[in-house]
Motif scaffolding. Structure first.
Motif, short mmCIF file in Angstrom:
data_model
loop_
_atom_site.label_atom_id
_atom_site.label_comp_id
_atom_site.label_asym_id
_atom_site.label_seq_id
_atom_site.Cartn_x
_atom_site.Cartn_y
_atom_site.Cartn_z
N HIS A 140 -12.70 -19.38 -11.07
CA HIS A 140 -13.73 -20.36 -10.72
C HIS A 140 -15.11 -19.75 -10.95
CE1 HIS A 140 -10.34 -22.28 -8.66
NE2 HIS A 140 -11.07 -23.37 -8.59
N ALA A 141 -15.22 -18.76 -11.82
CA ALA A 141 -16.51 -18.11 -12.08
C ALA A 141 -17.55 -19.13 -12.54
CB ALA A 141 -16.34 -17.01 -13.13
N HIS A 142 -18.76 -18.94 -12.08
CA HIS A 142 -19.84 -19.88 -12.41
C HIS A 142 -20.46 -19.53 -13.76
CE1 HIS A 142 -20.21 -21.89 -8.40
NE2 HIS A 142 -19.55 -20.79 -8.05
N HIS A 143 -20.23 -20.42 -14.74
CA HIS A 143 -20.76 -20.23 -16.09
C HIS A 143 -20.56 -18.80 -16.59
CE1 HIS A 143 -22.85 -24.06 -15.10
NE2 HIS A 143 -22.61 -24.29 -16.38
N GLU A 144 -19.31 -18.36 -16.56
CA GLU A 144 -18.96 -17.03 -17.05
C GLU A 144 -19.50 -16.88 -18.47
OE1 GLU A 144 -17.00 -13.25 -16.82
OE2 GLU A 144 -17.61 -14.73 -15.33
N PRO A 145 -20.21 -15.77 -18.75
CA PRO A 145 -20.81 -15.59 -20.07
C PRO A 145 -19.80 -15.71 -21.21
CG PRO A 145 -21.69 -13.98 -18.56
CD PRO A 145 -20.59 -14.70 -17.82
N MET A 146 -18.70 -14.97 -21.11
CA MET A 146 -17.60 -15.14 -22.05
C MET A 146 -16.29 -14.92 -21.32
SD MET A 146 -16.30 -13.21 -25.48
CE MET A 146 -14.67 -12.77 -24.90
N GLY A 147 -16.14 -13.76 -20.75
CA GLY A 147 -14.94 -13.45 -19.99
C GLY A 147 -13.85 -12.87 -20.87
N LEU A 148 -13.49 -11.63 -20.57
CA LEU A 148 -12.39 -11.00 -21.30
C LEU A 148 -11.04 -11.46 -20.77
CD1 LEU A 148 -13.64 -7.32 -21.64
CD2 LEU A 148 -12.98 -8.82 -23.52
N THR A 149 -11.00 -11.88 -19.52
CA THR A 149 -9.70 -12.16 -18.91
C THR A 149 -8.89 -13.25 -19.61
OG1 THR A 149 -10.92 -13.46 -17.27
CG2 THR A 149 -10.24 -11.25 -16.64
N PRO A 150 -9.49 -14.34 -20.12
CA PRO A 150 -8.66 -15.32 -20.82
C PRO A 150 -7.99 -14.76 -22.08
CG PRO A 150 -10.73 -16.33 -20.18
CD PRO A 150 -10.87 -14.86 -19.94
N ILE A 151 -8.73 -13.96 -22.86
CA ILE A 151 -8.10 -13.45 -24.08
C ILE A 151 -7.05 -12.39 -23.76
CG2 ILE A 151 -10.07 -14.03 -25.53
CD1 ILE A 151 -10.90 -11.14 -25.57
N GLU A 152 -7.26 -11.65 -22.66
CA GLU A 152 -6.23 -10.70 -22.23
C GLU A 152 -4.99 -11.45 -21.75
OE1 GLU A 152 -9.26 -7.08 -20.88
OE2 GLU A 152 -8.69 -8.62 -19.44
N ALA A 153 -5.21 -12.55 -21.04
CA ALA A 153 -4.08 -13.36 -20.58
C ALA A 153 -3.32 -13.96 -21.76
CB ALA A 153 -4.58 -14.45 -19.63
N HIS A 154 -4.05 -14.52 -22.73
CA HIS A 154 -3.39 -15.06 -23.92
C HIS A 154 -2.52 -14.00 -24.58
CE1 HIS A 154 -5.72 -18.64 -23.55
NE2 HIS A 154 -6.82 -18.22 -24.15
N ALA A 155 -3.04 -12.79 -24.67
CA ALA A 155 -2.35 -11.72 -25.40
C ALA A 155 -1.01 -11.35 -24.78
CB ALA A 155 -3.24 -10.49 -25.48
N CYS A 156 -0.93 -11.38 -23.44
CA CYS A 156 0.31 -10.95 -22.79
C CYS A 156 1.16 -12.12 -22.30
CB CYS A 156 0.00 -9.99 -21.64
SG CYS A 156 -0.87 -10.71 -20.23
N GLY A 157 0.75 -13.36 -22.65
CA GLY A 157 1.60 -14.51 -22.35
C GLY A 157 1.40 -15.14 -20.99
N THR A 158 0.25 -14.87 -20.35
CA THR A 158 -0.02 -15.44 -19.03
C THR A 158 -0.93 -16.65 -19.16
OG1 THR A 158 0.21 -13.28 -17.96
CG2 THR A 158 -1.02 -14.96 -16.75
N PRO A 159 -0.58 -17.79 -18.56
CA PRO A 159 -1.41 -18.99 -18.67
C PRO A 159 -2.81 -18.81 -18.08
CG PRO A 159 0.79 -19.54 -17.90
CD PRO A 159 0.69 -18.05 -17.86
N VAL A 160 -3.77 -19.48 -18.69
CA VAL A 160 -5.15 -19.45 -18.24
C VAL A 160 -5.49 -20.80 -17.60
CG1 VAL A 160 -7.57 -19.34 -18.98
CG2 VAL A 160 -5.86 -17.82 -20.03
N ILE A 161 -6.00 -20.76 -16.36
CA ILE A 161 -6.49 -21.96 -15.68
C ILE A 161 -7.87 -21.61 -15.15
CG2 ILE A 161 -6.08 -23.64 -13.84
CD1 ILE A 161 -3.11 -22.84 -13.91
N ALA A 162 -8.89 -22.25 -15.70
CA ALA A 162 -10.26 -21.88 -15.35
C ALA A 162 -11.16 -23.11 -15.31
CB ALA A 162 -10.80 -20.86 -16.37
N VAL A 163 -12.37 -22.91 -14.80
CA VAL A 163 -13.34 -23.99 -14.79
C VAL A 163 -13.84 -24.26 -16.21
CG1 VAL A 163 -14.13 -23.78 -12.41
CG2 VAL A 163 -15.12 -22.32 -14.17
N ASP A 164 -14.18 -25.50 -16.46
CA ASP A 164 -14.62 -25.92 -17.79
C ASP A 164 -16.13 -25.66 -17.91
OD1 ASP A 164 -14.79 -27.05 -20.28
OD2 ASP A 164 -14.64 -29.12 -19.58
N GLU A 165 -16.46 -24.38 -18.01
CA GLU A 165 -17.86 -23.97 -18.05
C GLU A 165 -18.03 -22.73 -18.92
OE1 GLU A 165 -18.85 -25.14 -13.36
OE2 GLU A 165 -19.19 -23.10 -14.09
N GLY A 166 -19.27 -22.53 -19.39
CA GLY A 166 -19.66 -21.27 -20.00
C GLY A 166 -18.78 -20.81 -21.14
N GLY A 167 -18.55 -19.48 -21.16
CA GLY A 167 -17.82 -18.87 -22.26
C GLY A 167 -16.33 -19.16 -22.27
#
Length: 428
Positions: A326-353
Motif C-alpha cells: 500500500h506504499a504511497h506513490h512508490e517511485p518504482m519499487g523493486l519488490t514487484p519485479i522480484e516477486a515476478h521473478a520467483c513466481g509470487t503474485p503481486v497485489i499493490a495500489v494502482d499508483e506510481g511506479g
C-alpha cells in the motif's frame, strides 16, 4: 531503451559511482550493488560513498573486488525533526564530501575519472559541491526529496500529521531552495538526470522544471530464480522455523515501517483474513510497537523480520501467498519485479511506479487505494490459485524483459547516456 551501434572498446572509461550512504540497505542500495559488476564490464568502476556497505554485504553482492573510497569514520545521517528543519544532513554531508575530496588518494581518483554516476538519496546530491569542474555527470534520481515536496514523510505510522503542513512547508523552505539549487547546478553544468520510472520522470519535470531520461532498476534473474536451489531450501527451513512462517499462510510486504510505505494500511486490509503479515524492512521501535498493537486489535498476526540476506528474502517471497504493498506513490519499487521473478503474485495500489512493472489482471492486481476491502480479499484468493500464480508470474517476467531490466541493460543505458558527454570533454 537506448541503443548502441558500437560495442564498448577495450579501453574502459574510468567511472566513479557515488551514493551518499549504504547504512540502510534498502532496495535502492541493493540495486546499485547488484549492478556494479555489469557496470565494471563497460567501465573501470570505483565506488565512492560516505557510508559504505559492510564487507559481508559487498561479498554477498559479488562486488568485494570493486575499489571503494569512503571516510573513516563513516558519515551518519542526522535524524529527528530538528535535524530535518535545520538541514543538518545537507550541511554535514557537504562537509564530509569536502573532507573526503581533500584526501590525496581520493583527489587522484577524481582527477583520473572520466565521468561520475551519482545515485540519489541522503547525502548524495551534496557531492556535486565538491566535484572537479567539467566532469561529465549523470544523476540517477530515484525520487525528488519527498520530505520537501509531499506530506507522506511528515505523518506518523498511522497517518497522523506530525504538525500542520503549512508550518512544515515554511520550516523546510530553506532546505527546498538548497535542493533546487543543487539540481539546477547539475543541469546548468551539462549533467544528465534519469528517473527510475515514467512516474518519477514526470515528477522530476514537475518539481525541477527539467527533462529526465528513463533508467529503471534491474534484477539479476540468476539470483531471483523461478525454482528454488538446494541452498535456498535449506535457508527457508531455517527462516521459517525461526520466524514461525508457514507457506501460503502469510503475505509479505517490504519497506521500513512508515506511513509512506503503507505498512499500517496493509495490516488493516488483512483483517478478517487467515493471513499473517511478514514485514521485511524493520523500523523505529516505537513504530513497530504501534503496528503490533494495531495488528492485535485486528486479530492479525504481525511478524516484523530482522535484516535479511538476499537469499533469505527470496525464500520468504517464494513461500508467501502474495507480495502486497500500500506504499504511497512508490517511485518504482523493486519488490514487484522480484516477486515476478520467483513466481509470487503481486497485489499493490494502482499508483506510481507499480504501474510500470505490473499490469492489472495480467501480471498481478493493481487496486485503487479506496477499493472495497472485499476486492483486496478477492485478489488474495486469486493469488492462491496455482494457474493464476503461474500466469501472473510469466506475464510479469515478460514485461520486465520487454522493459529491459537486467544489470546489463542498466549498464548499457548509462554507457549510452554518458558517452556523448565523455567524448565532448576529450581534447580535439
Amino acid at each position: 531503451m537506448p541503443s548502441s551501434d558500437d560495442a564498448p572498446t577495450k579501453h574502459r572509461p574510468h567511472l566513479v559511482v557515488a551514493k551518499g550512504t549504504f547504512s540502510t540497505l534498502g532496495g535502492a542500495e541493493r540495486d546499485l550493488l547488484n549492478n556494479l559488476n555489469a557496470l565494471n564490464e563497460i567501465f573501470d568502476v570505483t565506488l565512492l560513498t560516505l557510508h559504505p556497505p559492510t564487507p559481508a554485504e559487498m561479498e554477498e553482492a559479488g562486488v568485494g573486488h570493486i575499489p571503494t573510497l569512503c571516510p573513516d569514520p563513516p558519515w551518519d545521517q542526522p535524524t529527528g525533526p530538528f535535524a530535518e528543519i535545520m538541514a543538518r544532513g545537507n550541511q554535514t554531508s557537504t562537509k564530509a564530501w569536502g573532507d573526503l575530496m581533500s584526501d590525496s588518494k581520493v583527489n587522484d581518483v577524481m582527477n583520473d575519472a572520466e565521468a561520475i554516476h551519482i545515485v540519489s538519496g541522503p547525502g548524495s546530491l551534496e557531492l556535486f559541491n565538491s566535484l572537479p569542474p567539467l566532469i561529465p555527470t549523470h544523476l540517477h534520481m530515484l525520487e525528488p526529496h519527498r520530505g520537501l515536496y509531499e506530506d507522506v514523510l511528515h505523518r506518523t505510522i498511522d497517518g497522523t500529521l506530525n504538525r500542520p503542513m503549512w508550518l512544515t512547508s515554511f520550516l523546510l523552505s530553506k532546505q527546498r531552495r538548497r535542493d533546487q539549487q543543487l539540481v539546477r547546478r547539475i543541469t546548468d553544468a551539462g549533467g544528465l538526470i534519469s528517473g527510475n520510472s515514467p512516474w518519477i520522470v514526470e515528477r522530476i519535470s514537475e518539481v525541477y522544471r527539467t527533462e529526465a531520461t528513463l533508467l529503471p532498476h534491474s534484477i539479476d534473474t540468476s539470483e531471483w530464480t523461478l525454482e528454488p536451489t538446494p541452498k535456498e531450501i535449506s535457508v527457508w527451513n531455517d527462516v521459517s522455523m525461526t520466524h514461525d512462517l508457514i507457506e501460503d499462510e502469510y503475505v509479505v510486504t517490504v519497506g521500513r515501517a512508515s506511513w509512506v510505505k503503507g505498512t499500517w494500511q496493509t495490516l488493516s486490509m488483512l483483517e478478517s483474513t487467515p493471513f499473517s503479515l511478514a514485514h521485511i524492512g524493520g523500523g523505529e521501535s516505537e513504530d513497530i510497537k504501534k503496528l503490533e498493537a494495531h495488528a492485535a486489535s485486528l486479530n492479525v498476526t504481525y511478524r516484523p523480520l530482522p535484516r535479511l540476506s538476499q537469499l533469505e528474502m527470496l525464500s520468504v517471497f517464494r513461500h508467501a501467498r502474495a507480495m502486497v504493498s500500500h506504499a504511497h506513490h512508490e517511485p518504482m519499487g523493486l519488490t514487484p519485479i522480484e516477486a515476478h521473478a520467483c513466481g509470487t503474485p503481486v497485489i499493490a495500489v494502482d499508483e506510481g511506479g507499480f504501474r510500470m512493472t505490473t499490469e492489472d489482471g495480467v501480471s498481478g492486481r493493481l487496486l485503487s487505494r479506496d477499493a472495497p476491502i472485499s476486492e483486496w480479499h478477492s485478489s488474495l484468493e486469486q493469488a492462491g490459485d496455482p494457474d493464476c500464480r503461474r500466469m501472473w508470474s510469466a506475464a510479469g517476467r515478460l514485461r520486465v524483459k520487454a522493459i529491459g531490466m537486467s544489470p546489463t541493460d542498466y549498464a548499457r543505458r548509462i554507457h549510452d547516456y554518458l558517452k556523448p558527454l565523455i567524448v565532448a570533454t576529450k581534447p580535439s
